[in-house]
Scaffold this motif. Structure first.
Motif, short mmCIF file in Angstrom:
data_model
loop_
_atom_site.label_atom_id
_atom_site.label_comp_id
_atom_site.label_asym_id
_atom_site.label_seq_id
_atom_site.Cartn_x
_atom_site.Cartn_y
_atom_site.Cartn_z
N PRO A 22 0.67 -1.52 0.05
CA PRO A 22 -0.13 0.12 0.06
C PRO A 22 0.73 1.26 0.14
O PRO A 22 0.39 2.43 -0.50
CB PRO A 22 -0.83 -0.17 1.34
N GLU A 23 1.95 1.09 0.79
CA GLU A 23 3.00 2.42 0.72
C GLU A 23 3.35 2.68 -0.68
O GLU A 23 3.74 3.90 -0.96
CB GLU A 23 4.05 2.28 1.55
N LYS A 24 3.35 1.81 -1.73
CA LYS A 24 3.77 2.06 -3.04
C LYS A 24 2.81 1.90 -4.20
O LYS A 24 2.73 1.79 -4.96
CB LYS A 24 4.96 0.94 -3.32
N ARG A 25 1.61 2.24 -3.19
CA ARG A 25 0.26 1.89 -4.28
C ARG A 25 0.09 0.73 -5.19
O ARG A 25 -0.35 0.65 -6.22
CB ARG A 25 0.15 3.30 -5.32
N ASN A 26 0.53 -0.50 -4.35
CA ASN A 26 0.57 -1.64 -4.92
C ASN A 26 1.24 -1.97 -6.23
O ASN A 26 0.76 -2.46 -7.00
CB ASN A 26 -0.81 -2.35 -4.85
N GLY A 58 -4.97 -1.15 0.78
CA GLY A 58 -4.93 0.07 0.86
C GLY A 58 -5.94 0.90 -0.03
O GLY A 58 -7.02 0.49 -0.01
N LYS A 59 -5.65 2.14 -0.40
CA LYS A 59 -6.51 2.98 -1.06
C LYS A 59 -6.93 2.74 -2.51
O LYS A 59 -7.91 3.21 -3.05
CB LYS A 59 -6.13 4.51 -0.92
N ILE A 60 -5.93 1.82 -2.97
CA ILE A 60 -6.33 1.59 -4.54
C ILE A 60 -5.86 0.09 -4.86
O ILE A 60 -5.35 -0.51 -4.10
CB ILE A 60 -5.31 2.51 -5.41
N SER A 62 -4.16 -0.93 -7.91
CA SER A 62 -2.76 -0.99 -8.34
C SER A 62 -2.66 0.03 -9.20
O SER A 62 -3.05 0.23 -10.14
CB SER A 62 -2.41 -2.37 -9.09
N ALA A 63 -1.39 0.72 -9.07
CA ALA A 63 -0.99 1.86 -10.01
C ALA A 63 0.01 1.42 -11.17
O ALA A 63 0.56 2.19 -11.87
CB ALA A 63 -0.10 2.82 -9.08
N ASP A 66 6.47 -0.65 -11.10
CA ASP A 66 7.27 0.17 -10.26
C ASP A 66 8.17 0.86 -11.17
O ASP A 66 9.23 0.41 -11.73
CB ASP A 66 7.75 -0.84 -9.27
N GLY A 105 -10.58 2.04 -5.81
CA GLY A 105 -9.73 3.30 -6.17
C GLY A 105 -9.23 3.24 -7.60
O GLY A 105 -10.34 3.38 -8.36
#
Length: 258
Positions: A22-26, A58-60, A62-63, A66, A105
């Motif tokens: 979550p700290e890396k937006r998955n 987390g909030k989303i 996956s972004a 990486d 998200g």
């Protein structure tokens, strides 16, 4: 197996995989993708569950990839990252269990690719989808493969060329997701869909999943010929014979994997 970037639990013949960065937006690092591929193959081999739900912590959802890993890598490193993602996509396709993406998200770039590669998808009504690579000079070529096999060409190209977000409702209209529900109902609605599938024979589900993807790009009667062979062989399985007898005897079937 020991998991660092994922969470996994099993409940009532359903496997739940959670992306846990979550700290890396998955973000889908190479290590996460390797872990996901290994877990999927293990699930497929063990056959303890009949369907898999893939979601994000987390909030989303996956972004995507990486980008720091890509920026810092040599050309060979970057190639290996994308080849690792290829293996993850292939595992999603080849294991017998259907994969349901549970999306909240945003799901962008390779995160959107995960949704498109999944067999089914349920989205929260405020979820958004995008392939925004064009905005940073890195066209979403690999996400385009599964995206273009979910929605029409013109809409896929619009997403790829503009990088703009697609709403959950548009994703439903254009075929990227199966269902859109209020955020508060997302988990329950996804589990309900998974539970419907988990009632059936994994043998039949696996045969059907493989055949569906094999036939989908064939000419009509080539596909029908192939499907005819598959269904004929399917009738010889223990679960098919049990299911037919249960229907004729007006009782619930007793699957071999229950």
């Amino acid at each position: 197996m020991s998991l660092q970037y994922l969470l996994y639990e099993e409940e009532e013949k359903i496997g739940f995989i959670s992306l846990n960065r979550p700290e890396k937006r998955n973000a889908l690092s190479r290590a996460l993708l390797e872990e996901l591929t290994a877990l999927l193959l293990k699930i497929g081999q063990e056959k303890k569950v009949k369907v898999v739900v893939l979601k994000g912590i987390g909030k989303i959802f996956s972004a995507g990839h990486d980008l720091k890993e890509i920026a810092d890598g040599s050309p060979q490193d970057v190639l290996e990252i994308f080849q690792t993602c290829f293996l993850t996509m292939r595992a999603i396709r080849e294991i017998p269990q259907p994969i349901i993406a549970q999306v909240h998200g945003i799901a962008t770039a390779a995160g959107c690719q995960l949704v498109a590669a999944a067999d089914l998808a349920v989205a929260a009504e405020d979820a958004q989808f995008a392939t925004p690579g064009v905005k940073i000079g890195l066209f979403c070529t690999t996400p385009a493969v599964f995206l273009s096999r979910n929605i029409g060409r013109k809409k896929a190209m619009e997403m790829l060329l503009t990088g703009e977000f697609m709403s959950a409702q548009d994703a439903l209209i254009y075929g990227l997701v199966n269902k859109v529900v209020p955020s508060s109902e997302l988990e329950a609605a996804t589990k309900e869909l998974a539970s419907k599938i988990a009632r059936y024979s994994l043998s039949a589900i696996g045969v059907g999943k493989k055949a569906f993807y094999q036939q989908i790009n064939m000419e009509d009667f080539q596909a029908l010929n192939y499907a005819t062979e598959v269904v004929s062989l399917n009738t010889t399985t223990a679960d098919a014979q049990e299911g037919i007898m249960a229907f004729l005897e007006k009782r619930e079937p007793r699957w071999s994997d229950n």
